[in-house]
Scaffold this motif. Sequence first.
Motif, PDB file in Angstrom:
ATOM      1  N   ASN B  27     -10.062   2.943   1.191  1.00  0.00           N
ATOM      2  CA  ASN B  27     -11.092   2.800   2.221  1.00  0.00           C
ATOM      3  C   ASN B  27     -12.452   3.344   1.815  1.00  0.00           C
ATOM      4  OD1 ASN B  27      -9.392   1.648   4.414  1.00  0.00           O
ATOM      5  ND2 ASN B  27      -8.255   3.533   4.069  1.00  0.00           N
ATOM      6  N   ASP B 128      -6.860   2.582  10.021  1.00  0.00           N
ATOM      7  CA  ASP B 128      -6.646   1.257  10.619  1.00  0.00           C
ATOM      8  C   ASP B 128      -5.298   0.674  10.176  1.00  0.00           C
ATOM      9  OD1 ASP B 128      -7.028   0.577   8.018  1.00  0.00           O
ATOM     10  OD2 ASP B 128      -8.727  -0.761   8.355  1.00  0.00           O
ATOM     11  N   CYS B 130      -4.218   0.072   7.412  1.00  0.00           N
ATOM     12  CA  CYS B 130      -4.392  -0.935   6.345  1.00  0.00           C
ATOM     13  C   CYS B 130      -4.006  -2.312   6.876  1.00  0.00           C
ATOM     14  CB  CYS B 130      -3.581  -0.593   5.098  1.00  0.00           C
ATOM     15  SG  CYS B 130      -4.194   0.828   4.182  1.00  0.00           S
ATOM     16  N   VAL B 131      -4.599  -2.665   7.997  1.00  0.00           N
ATOM     17  CA  VAL B 131      -4.200  -3.895   8.695  1.00  0.00           C
ATOM     18  C   VAL B 131      -4.410  -5.126   7.810  1.00  0.00           C
ATOM     19  CG1 VAL B 131      -6.424  -4.219   9.872  1.00  0.00           C
ATOM     20  CG2 VAL B 131      -4.312  -5.006  10.964  1.00  0.00           C
ATOM     21  N   ASP B 132      -5.398  -5.047   6.916  1.00  0.00           N
ATOM     22  CA  ASP B 132      -5.604  -6.177   5.998  1.00  0.00           C
ATOM     23  C   ASP B 132      -4.448  -6.304   5.008  1.00  0.00           C
ATOM     24  OD1 ASP B 132      -6.455  -3.697   5.041  1.00  0.00           O
ATOM     25  OD2 ASP B 132      -7.890  -4.569   3.634  1.00  0.00           O
ATOM     26  N   TYR B 133      -3.869  -5.179   4.631  1.00  0.00           N
ATOM     27  CA  TYR B 133      -2.694  -5.222   3.748  1.00  0.00           C
ATOM     28  C   TYR B 133      -1.485  -5.785   4.513  1.00  0.00           C
ATOM     29  CZ  TYR B 133      -4.791  -2.364  -0.011  1.00  0.00           C
ATOM     30  OH  TYR B 133      -5.565  -1.891  -1.038  1.00  0.00           O
ATOM     31  N   ASP B 135      -1.472  -7.843   6.882  1.00  0.00           N
ATOM     32  CA  ASP B 135      -1.634  -9.283   7.087  1.00  0.00           C
ATOM     33  C   ASP B 135      -1.172 -10.106   5.886  1.00  0.00           C
ATOM     34  OD1 ASP B 135      -2.518  -9.023   9.637  1.00  0.00           O
ATOM     35  OD2 ASP B 135      -4.655  -9.144   9.162  1.00  0.00           O
ATOM     36  N   VAL B 136      -1.198  -9.482   4.697  1.00  0.00           N
ATOM     37  CA  VAL B 136      -0.732 -10.224   3.520  1.00  0.00           C
ATOM     38  C   VAL B 136       0.637  -9.726   3.060  1.00  0.00           C
ATOM     39  CG1 VAL B 136      -3.045 -10.847   2.748  1.00  0.00           C
ATOM     40  CG2 VAL B 136      -2.017  -8.708   1.939  1.00  0.00           C
TER      41      VAL B 136
END
Lengths: 430, 208
Positions: B27, B128, B130-133, B135-136
Amino acid sequence: MLYQGYGMQRRAYGEQPVRGGCVLAAITGNIGIHGGWASGIGLQPGGSPFWNIFPMKNNPVRASIPTFLWTEAVLRGTDLSKEEGLRGVERLSSNIKMIWAVASNALINQHSNINRTARILEEESLVEFLVVQDQFLTSTGKFADLILPACMQFETWGLEDGWKYGEEVILMPQIAEPAFETKSDYRICADLAMELGLFNEFTEGLDEKGWTKRLWESYRSNRFPDIPDFDTVVRNNLGVYSLPVHEPKISFEDFVRDPVNNPLNTPSGKVEIFSPELKELNDPDEIPPVPKYIQEWESPFGPESEKYPLQAIGPHYMGRVHSTHDNVDWLKEAFPQRIFINKKDAEDRNIEDGDNVMAFNDRGKVELICRLTERILPGVVAIPQGAWWEPDRKKVDQGGSVNTLTSERWTPLAFGNAQHTIMVEIKKVR
Amino acid sequence: MAQFGFFIDTSACSGCKTCQVACKDKNNLEPGILWRRVYEISGGNWEKGSNGGWKASLSTYNLSVACNHCEEPGCVEACPTKALYKEEKRGLVLIDEDKCIGCRYCEWACPYGALQFDRDRGIMSKCDFCVDYLDVGSSPSCVASCPMRALDFGEISELTLKYGNMKHIYPMADPEITKPCLVIKPHPEAETARSNNARVANKEEVKQ
């Protein structure tokens, strides 16, 4: 299971607990069996060599000195003898006039008794020329006459084999260009070889990637037949190969089963609890033929403890690898350099958690913020080793290097460092 | 509504802070901002025995805490601009930076120190998950980095099935206050922590 090699040997007479451990294993029948131990730090027997296989060529210099006695070699020069661990020659052919320190903050920061080392390095009649090759301006770098700026590992090609517990080969590809004027250690050496007219002999026509490829293929032909060839590994972004361990290996199993036909590599072929070789050295007080407890030269049990009653140890800190990473802000935030003191010792001295504390003995003074903790034995303080030495005008170390306090006295048999054997006193400052 | 949370095995945590640094790396957090913090809990006594040797009776363990993405988050309640909210997909407590005015009320309301003031930007910041992680299909950075495998994450009901329903360890706040979404495997020495007057020994490191 006994384990040795994590600090207790780096003490005065550190040879004794090491040999003592082996003897204990032997007399309790714990050699050559599952869960047993014979010596050392628990390497996988038959495992990899410690470092990679870069060819060394033939070094015409026969002389070698113990690493820890380098200041002694500088001071004594051609008077240095085998009493100080000189090997390979009777005497050095000249005094030591130049030092070239590569990737090393060991010279000043990690060597014992920094104030003494600094005086030696400052004395122009001794070492006249100090070259430091490094990535950062370390405490050692500040003494350099010339600094050769080296690039990071990520900026060149490299190869590593696993050390200690397994058989591994790790490819370290270049992922960025060297910054500014930095060069790889290899390129610096190759450029110097060029000036000396040895370029082709040194490089054998290969650059960093070329050597990495040659060594990878050499591993593939002699140790890791199943790994892909270099170009495939690079193309597919592989990089780490571990030889799986299917069963624990046991050292000296053969010897224990059949000692006659599988003798140990000792003069008698047996376990030598009493060592005739050590007896020959004729120094029973400091090198006894049977390992025993010897009171350390600085000890809580000696008269020196009246003036300096606390033992000081320099453990490895989780935020650093020795002195590496001491300049990384995230790691300094996670593990700030502190002196760790048991509450009982702090109470005796009116020291409170977070106070500025001076630790001192006859060799030097360190000023540090303290952390009171139950995690250390009363009578012992810890200053994690590796913090970069920063003397103020009064030579008080504000960086927190434990080596401001340690002694240059070496262990009698191994010529090793005894940096955990020091006594200090502490007091609150300001 | 799904509800994600973290699992912490305090009996396995060595206090190495790899999770904390991996979080900062992912981050890009400046020194001073800790979305995940590792508390060193320490207390007890050393007594000299009749043979002259020291005997220790100690309670010492480490506790890694990020945001507990609480069921009843005090920070969300305290936020005057509705910048903090609980998102639907995984029940995460997130922050809408455009709405945050940096009043720091949320910091007071959180019993876990999860809300971290970003001085350079004048707004709050926090974990957060790692919400982007997620998602994948990857793990949060802290969980993936732990060399002791002391951290885990997932749907809180699944974590509870796997690891039990302990939501508290000394000296954390009473879980009834905000209903944190986490599962803790307690270190055995936590039992004696209160009687040993254990405290957070590294307050300066966790900016408490």
